[in-house]
Write a protein that holds these residues in place. Structure first.
Motif, PDB file in Angstrom:
ATOM      1  N   VAL A 154      36.065  18.336 -29.072  1.00  0.00           N
ATOM      2  CA  VAL A 154      36.616  17.085 -28.567  1.00  0.00           C
ATOM      3  C   VAL A 154      37.943  17.447 -27.912  1.00  0.00           C
ATOM      4  O   VAL A 154      38.752  18.170 -28.503  1.00  0.00           O
ATOM      5  N   ARG A 155      38.149  16.949 -26.693  1.00  0.00           N
ATOM      6  CA  ARG A 155      39.368  17.310 -25.969  1.00  0.00           C
ATOM      7  C   ARG A 155      39.969  16.092 -25.292  1.00  0.00           C
ATOM      8  O   ARG A 155      39.257  15.271 -24.735  1.00  0.00           O
ATOM      9  N   ILE A 156      41.302  16.025 -25.347  1.00  0.00           N
ATOM     10  CA  ILE A 156      42.061  15.094 -24.514  1.00  0.00           C
ATOM     11  C   ILE A 156      42.852  15.963 -23.548  1.00  0.00           C
ATOM     12  O   ILE A 156      43.646  16.815 -23.960  1.00  0.00           O
ATOM     13  N   LYS A 157      42.582  15.763 -22.264  1.00  0.00           N
ATOM     14  CA  LYS A 157      43.256  16.528 -21.204  1.00  0.00           C
ATOM     15  C   LYS A 157      43.908  15.517 -20.280  1.00  0.00           C
ATOM     16  O   LYS A 157      43.217  14.803 -19.549  1.00  0.00           O
TER      17      LYS A 157
ATOM     18  N   GLY B 265      39.216  12.047 -21.720  1.00  0.00           N
ATOM     19  CA  GLY B 265      38.617  12.565 -22.933  1.00  0.00           C
ATOM     20  C   GLY B 265      37.305  13.275 -22.605  1.00  0.00           C
ATOM     21  O   GLY B 265      36.614  12.905 -21.653  1.00  0.00           O
ATOM     22  N   PHE B 266      36.962  14.291 -23.410  1.00  0.00           N
ATOM     23  CA  PHE B 266      35.750  15.069 -23.182  1.00  0.00           C
ATOM     24  C   PHE B 266      35.100  15.440 -24.504  1.00  0.00           C
ATOM     25  O   PHE B 266      35.785  15.717 -25.486  1.00  0.00           O
ATOM     26  N   LEU B 267      33.787  15.486 -24.490  1.00  0.00           N
ATOM     27  CA  LEU B 267      32.994  16.019 -25.586  1.00  0.00           C
ATOM     28  C   LEU B 267      32.218  17.195 -24.999  1.00  0.00           C
ATOM     29  O   LEU B 267      31.514  17.031 -23.993  1.00  0.00           O
ATOM     30  N   THR B 268      32.355  18.371 -25.600  1.00  0.00           N
ATOM     31  CA  THR B 268      31.767  19.585 -25.048  1.00  0.00           C
ATOM     32  C   THR B 268      30.982  20.324 -26.123  1.00  0.00           C
ATOM     33  O   THR B 268      31.471  20.481 -27.247  1.00  0.00           O
ATOM     34  N   ILE B 269      29.806  20.788 -25.752  1.00  0.00           N
ATOM     35  CA  ILE B 269      28.995  21.631 -26.628  1.00  0.00           C
ATOM     36  C   ILE B 269      28.833  22.973 -25.942  1.00  0.00           C
ATOM     37  O   ILE B 269      28.461  23.045 -24.760  1.00  0.00           O
TER      38      ILE B 269
ATOM     39  N   GLY C 221      40.070  19.551 -30.704  1.00  0.00           N
ATOM     40  CA  GLY C 221      39.622  19.899 -32.040  1.00  0.00           C
ATOM     41  C   GLY C 221      38.136  20.174 -32.009  1.00  0.00           C
ATOM     42  O   GLY C 221      37.461  19.929 -31.004  1.00  0.00           O
ATOM     43  N   PHE C 222      37.626  20.663 -33.124  1.00  0.00           N
ATOM     44  CA  PHE C 222      36.222  21.055 -33.196  1.00  0.00           C
ATOM     45  C   PHE C 222      35.511  20.300 -34.309  1.00  0.00           C
ATOM     46  O   PHE C 222      35.955  20.306 -35.454  1.00  0.00           O
ATOM     47  N   LEU C 223      34.429  19.635 -33.924  1.00  0.00           N
ATOM     48  CA  LEU C 223      33.574  18.969 -34.903  1.00  0.00           C
ATOM     49  C   LEU C 223      32.676  19.978 -35.586  1.00  0.00           C
ATOM     50  O   LEU C 223      32.201  19.752 -36.689  1.00  0.00           O
TER      51      LEU C 223
ATOM     52  N   ILE D 249      39.515   7.896 -23.706  1.00  0.00           N
ATOM     53  CA  ILE D 249      40.620   8.401 -24.531  1.00  0.00           C
ATOM     54  C   ILE D 249      40.498   7.846 -25.951  1.00  0.00           C
ATOM     55  O   ILE D 249      40.705   8.572 -26.922  1.00  0.00           O
ATOM     56  N   ALA D 250      40.158   6.561 -26.073  1.00  0.00           N
ATOM     57  CA  ALA D 250      40.018   5.942 -27.402  1.00  0.00           C
ATOM     58  C   ALA D 250      38.941   6.659 -28.219  1.00  0.00           C
ATOM     59  O   ALA D 250      39.143   6.951 -29.404  1.00  0.00           O
ATOM     60  N   GLU D 251      37.798   6.957 -27.592  1.00  0.00           N
ATOM     61  CA  GLU D 251      36.737   7.687 -28.294  1.00  0.00           C
ATOM     62  C   GLU D 251      37.199   9.086 -28.689  1.00  0.00           C
ATOM     63  O   GLU D 251      36.955   9.536 -29.810  1.00  0.00           O
ATOM     64  N   ALA D 252      37.879   9.773 -27.774  1.00  0.00           N
ATOM     65  CA  ALA D 252      38.361  11.126 -28.059  1.00  0.00           C
ATOM     66  C   ALA D 252      39.350  11.110 -29.230  1.00  0.00           C
ATOM     67  O   ALA D 252      39.278  11.964 -30.118  1.00  0.00           O
ATOM     68  N   LYS D 253      40.259  10.139 -29.250  1.00  0.00           N
ATOM     69  CA  LYS D 253      41.223  10.047 -30.351  1.00  0.00           C
ATOM     70  C   LYS D 253      40.528   9.802 -31.685  1.00  0.00           C
ATOM     71  O   LYS D 253      40.899  10.378 -32.713  1.00  0.00           O
ATOM     72  N   GLN D 254      39.502   8.938 -31.678  1.00  0.00           N
ATOM     73  CA  GLN D 254      38.746   8.677 -32.903  1.00  0.00           C
ATOM     74  C   GLN D 254      38.018   9.931 -33.365  1.00  0.00           C
ATOM     75  O   GLN D 254      38.013  10.254 -34.554  1.00  0.00           O
ATOM     76  N   LEU D 255      37.385  10.640 -32.429  1.00  0.00           N
ATOM     77  CA  LEU D 255      36.652  11.849 -32.791  1.00  0.00           C
ATOM     78  C   LEU D 255      37.579  12.965 -33.266  1.00  0.00           C
ATOM     79  O   LEU D 255      37.217  13.743 -34.153  1.00  0.00           O
ATOM     80  N   LEU D 256      38.794  13.050 -32.715  1.00  0.00           N
ATOM     81  CA  LEU D 256      39.748  14.056 -33.182  1.00  0.00           C
ATOM     82  C   LEU D 256      40.070  13.875 -34.667  1.00  0.00           C
ATOM     83  O   LEU D 256      40.353  14.846 -35.364  1.00  0.00           O
ATOM     84  N   GLN D 257      39.998  12.619 -35.143  1.00  0.00           N
ATOM     85  CA  GLN D 257      40.241  12.340 -36.566  1.00  0.00           C
ATOM     86  C   GLN D 257      39.176  12.983 -37.459  1.00  0.00           C
ATOM     87  O   GLN D 257      39.431  13.239 -38.638  1.00  0.00           O
ATOM     88  N   LEU D 258      37.977  13.220 -36.896  1.00  0.00           N
ATOM     89  CA  LEU D 258      36.862  13.784 -37.663  1.00  0.00           C
ATOM     90  C   LEU D 258      36.773  15.300 -37.574  1.00  0.00           C
ATOM     91  O   LEU D 258      35.938  15.915 -38.231  1.00  0.00           O
ATOM     92  N   CYS D 259      37.609  15.904 -36.753  1.00  0.00           N
ATOM     93  CA  CYS D 259      37.510  17.338 -36.483  1.00  0.00           C
ATOM     94  C   CYS D 259      37.904  18.179 -37.692  1.00  0.00           C
ATOM     95  O   CYS D 259      38.635  17.737 -38.570  1.00  0.00           O
ATOM     96  N   GLU D 260      37.390  19.414 -37.676  1.00  0.00           N
ATOM     97  CA  GLU D 260      37.791  20.399 -38.664  1.00  0.00           C
ATOM     98  C   GLU D 260      39.298  20.618 -38.547  1.00  0.00           C
ATOM     99  O   GLU D 260      39.906  20.308 -37.525  1.00  0.00           O
TER     100      GLU D 260
END
Length: 158
Positions: free
Chosen positions: A40-43, A47-51, A28-30, A71-82
């Motif tokens: 934010v990506r789960i592969k 988990g990955f954060l990419t700019i 998803g995209f913040l 993975i836990a951080e990525a899942k949390q950040l996916l909740q905030l995505c557009e």
């Protein structure tokens, strides 16, 4: 931290026979601003954060910064995505000195299959697989950030 890649459509499903591995990806995209995207990506189990910065005129290169996160951080950040989470399977296919990453999309982008090849410089040559179709490098509608906003399935109604 410069990403140089070319992007292509795919002819058929033969690429799957040549794949050495594959991963499920959810992303998803913040931020999907034209000057920068924050992804934010789960592969698989990572988990990955990419700019990514704005692409150059040809669409071949742009700034990219990536950090591994849990993975836990990525899942949390996916909740905030557009709105518009991307779901796909990525296949890695070695060809000559390069590896093609082929993304088979699902959900609202089902039916779209795109291959990317990363290069060391923009005019680098590479071996072309028989299943490689039309080049779409620089066509913004094929960027994942745009597919999250205007999915492939909606293109047929334009």
């Amino acid at each position: 931290m410069q990403e140089i890649e070319r992007k292509f459509l795919i002819n058929g499903l033969q690429f799957k026979e040549e794949a050495v591995n594959s991963f499920e990806i959810a992303q998803g995209f913040l931020n999907t601003h034209p000057e920068r995207t924050v992804r934010v990506r789960i592969k698989g189990d990572e988990g990955f954060l990419t700019i990514k910065g704005k692409s150059n005129e040809s669409g071949t290169s742009r700034f990219e910064w990536e950090k591994t996160i849990s993975i836990a951080e990525a899942k949390q950040l996916l909740q905030l995505c557009e709105e518009g989470i991307i779901e796909k399977i990525r296949y890695n296919i070695p060809k000559g000195n390069h590896v093609f990453e082929v993304d088979e999309f699902f959900g609202q982008n089902e039916g779209l299959i795109v291959a990317e090849v990363e290069l060391q410089h923009e005019d680098e040559t590479f071996e072309t697989p028989s299943w490689l179709g039309n080049e779409v490098t620089g066509q913004k509608k094929y960027y994942n950030s745009q597919l999250s906003k205007k999915p492939y399935k909606t293109w047929h109604y334009e």
